[in-house]
Design an enzyme around this catalytic site. Structure first.
Site, PDB file in Angstrom:
ATOM      1  N   CYS A  43      -1.116   2.704   0.721  1.00 50.54           N
ATOM      2  CA  CYS A  43      -2.412   2.296   0.848  1.00 50.54           C
ATOM      3  C   CYS A  43      -2.977   1.243  -0.216  1.00 50.54           C
ATOM      4  CB  CYS A  43      -3.223   3.381   0.293  1.00 50.54           C
ATOM      5  SG  CYS A  43      -4.963   3.713   0.826  1.00 50.54           S
ATOM      6  N   ARG A  73     -13.904   5.418   8.245  1.00 48.77           N
ATOM      7  CA  ARG A  73     -12.464   5.559   7.635  1.00 48.77           C
ATOM      8  C   ARG A  73     -11.748   6.224   8.761  1.00 48.77           C
ATOM      9  NH1 ARG A  73     -12.758   4.932   2.292  1.00 48.77           N
ATOM     10  NH2 ARG A  73     -10.596   5.784   2.293  1.00 48.77           N
ATOM     11  N   HIS A 102       0.123   9.024   2.845  1.00 49.29           N
ATOM     12  CA  HIS A 102       0.007   9.606   1.524  1.00 49.29           C
ATOM     13  C   HIS A 102       0.554  11.086   1.789  1.00 49.29           C
ATOM     14  CE1 HIS A 102      -2.728   7.016  -0.469  1.00 49.29           C
ATOM     15  NE2 HIS A 102      -3.436   6.654   0.549  1.00 49.29           N
TER      16      HIS A 102
END
Length: 249
Positions: A93, A127, A198
């Protein structure tokens, strides 16, 4: 045998359980009789990249990214040299974005990256959140493995695009990946891997953890191989989540 693993900025880049990647690497070393030596380095601290086998950068906010890029700039020549010499790097990220050319924020302002990777990131209007399944590019995973997929969790507004000098980790089967537009996820350049996954990534993908470890020990001495582990439980968990997510997709 020791393996030196460095967690860079662990106090600032540790979203969504990213520290679990260090724990997974350390465990898979110990199970093979390899002693992991874990080093942590943060803002302003000295760091000798020549003594590191695996470097890890996790995810963080845009604000932290701006601060950390400034700090990384003073290490840029040494880091670039180590990468060209085969240093194994996993960046997730924010860490992934910082290794690229720039991050363009919503207002048009650009945060300059290190420019080590031929990638750039532009802030998106929404997002990109959710679980992801990636079919690995056959050029990425060369170790003997049953798995051709990665699974993980993404939560990012930045949309990253790849240039000609790098390759993606793979094709998105579920989720958004780098940008939600071109159906690819992550990046590989030499032994550097960047991704938005993640969760953390490596406990869910033991084959990918072993790829990093094998690249690191082969850099020490060509021809060295990892001892195989009994990953039946990990394999069942991985297969179960892939089936569930693909069914939902």
């Amino acid at each position: 045998m020791n393996l030196n693993i460095c967690h860079l900025y662990p106090d600032l880049l540790d979203l969504y359980g990213d520290r679990g990647n260090i724990l997974a690497l350390a465990a898979r070393c110990r199970w093979r009789g390899i002693e992991p030596v874990i080093q942590k380095a943060s803002l302003g601290e000295d760091l000798d990249f020549t003594g590191i086998d695996i470097l890890f950068l996790g995810g963080g906010s845009d604000r932290e990214q701006g601060l950390l890029v400034q700090d990384l700039m003073r290490r840029e020549k040494e880091l670039r040299s180590a990468i060209e010499n085969g240093l194994v790097v996993l960046s997730i990220c924010g860490g992934y974005q910082m290794l690229g050319k720039f991050y363009q924020m919503a207002g048009g302002e650009k945060i300059q990256g290190l420019g080590i990777l031929d990638v750039w990131t532009i802030a998106g209007a929404k997002r990109l959140i959710g679980n992801v399944v990636v079919e690995l590019d056959e050029r990425v995973l060369k170790v003997n493995s049953k798995f051709r997929t990665l699974v993980g969790f993404e939560n990012h507004s930045g949309k990253t695009y790849l240039g000609e000098e790098v390759m993606p980790l793979g094709k998105v089967l579920a989720g958004n990946g780098n940008n939600g537009d071109d159906s690819v996820e992550g990046v590989r350049y030499r032994n550097v891997f960047g991704t938005y996954l993640h969760g953390p990534l490596l406990p869910k993908n033991p084959h990918f953890a072993d790829l990093l470890l094998e690249l690191a020990i082969q850099r020490r001495g060509p021809g060295t191989r990892l001892v195989e582990l009994d990953d039946r439980l990990e394999e069942l968990a991985h297969e179960a989540i892939v089936k569930r997510l693909l069914k939902q997709a």
